[in-house]
Design an enzyme around this catalytic site. Sequence first.
Site, PDB file in Angstrom:
ATOM      1  N   SER A 153       0.757  -0.737   0.084  1.00 54.86           N
ATOM      2  CA  SER A 153       0.195   0.260   0.028  1.00 54.86           C
ATOM      3  C   SER A 153       0.744   1.159  -0.007  1.00 54.86           C
ATOM      4  O   SER A 153       2.124   0.938   0.295  1.00 54.86           O
ATOM      5  CB  SER A 153      -1.270  -0.153   1.171  1.00 54.86           C
ATOM      6  OG  SER A 153      -1.320   1.197   1.063  1.00 54.86           O
ATOM      7  N   TYR A 179      -0.862  -0.392  10.766  1.00 57.51           N
ATOM      8  CA  TYR A 179      -1.138  -0.506   9.248  1.00 57.51           C
ATOM      9  C   TYR A 179      -0.098  -0.102   8.244  1.00 57.51           C
ATOM     10  O   TYR A 179       0.828  -1.146   7.752  1.00 57.51           O
ATOM     11  CB  TYR A 179      -2.274  -0.341   9.333  1.00 57.51           C
ATOM     12  CG  TYR A 179      -2.700   0.272   7.549  1.00 57.51           C
ATOM     13  CD1 TYR A 179      -3.166  -1.592   6.968  1.00 57.51           C
ATOM     14  CD2 TYR A 179      -2.486   0.501   6.452  1.00 57.51           C
ATOM     15  CE1 TYR A 179      -3.265  -1.224   5.262  1.00 57.51           C
ATOM     16  CE2 TYR A 179      -2.634   0.326   4.902  1.00 57.51           C
ATOM     17  CZ  TYR A 179      -3.013  -0.782   4.460  1.00 57.51           C
ATOM     18  OH  TYR A 179      -3.427  -0.961   3.046  1.00 57.51           O
TER      19      TYR A 179
END
Length: 311
Positions: A153, A179
């Site tokens: 990501s 994350y």
Amino acid sequence: MTLTTTPFGMRATAAEVLDGVDLTGRRMIVTGGASGLGAETVRALAGAGAQVTVATRNPAAAEPLVEEFPGTRAVALDLADLASVRAFCDDWSGPVDALVANAGVMMLPTRQVNAQGWEMQLAVNYLGHFALAAGLRPALAAAGKPRVVVVSSGAQLRAGFDFEDPQFERRPYDPFVAYAQSKTADVLLAVGISRRWAEHGIAANACAPGFIHTNLQRHLDEATMRAFGAMDAEGNLVTPDYYKTPAQGAATTVLLAASPLVEGVSGSYFEDNQESEVVDGGPEVMTGVAKWSVDPAAADKLWEYALPVVR
């Protein structure tokens, strides 16, 4: 270093990227392939003729894909449970032409840990996939020109891997930092595989799919969704111009998994179907791969940190 480029832009779909590519007889695994980006990845690979195994916590959810593509099957896999990962690997037979590490969890609001004490986002996004790849290494090596694709990501631009406190045992737990760290770890996984398994002919790359409405965002609160521009004041989902459809988001994944355009490329990070430039990470950086995400020393250190856990 010359970056790998392709004729496909950010709006290309997974099917368009594989148009004319024949994957008949190729065996591929897609984790989290029952919905969202994973399902679009499965559709594109299976549509090009590949035999795809959907590795998912809920195989029943993949039934529509299994019905649509006769060569597709669904098998239970819980990446947070290393016993489940071992069972999947033990039950596998034959070569694996491509392993797509797609499944993930994003921004859990509170700190959770798996049985090994790993923070859950790091456990699912990185450790489970590390264990899966390690368990399937002989099957990958048995294939011709095998590939591993790790879906990361753009969040990897926001935080490096904190080797001093990776499990948030001392620092305050932050859902986004956790994350981001896990997505940096995902890129480091691809770098580590590329460095250590090249002798087996295994190529590994990471990618960022971009912004897409999927179940991955289920843990995000409304304030965060509004900050992304993906929700209006009334709580309705909206789609900003920079968002992609799931089919567009899966394009870079299938490019790395199956396109001849990237044959021989390994240890790199792609976004919008192009290899990304290495940049300094930070809060204002929007594209590229952070130096800390492709640092060979960090990749080796993370590999050695995780290896005793999965043995």
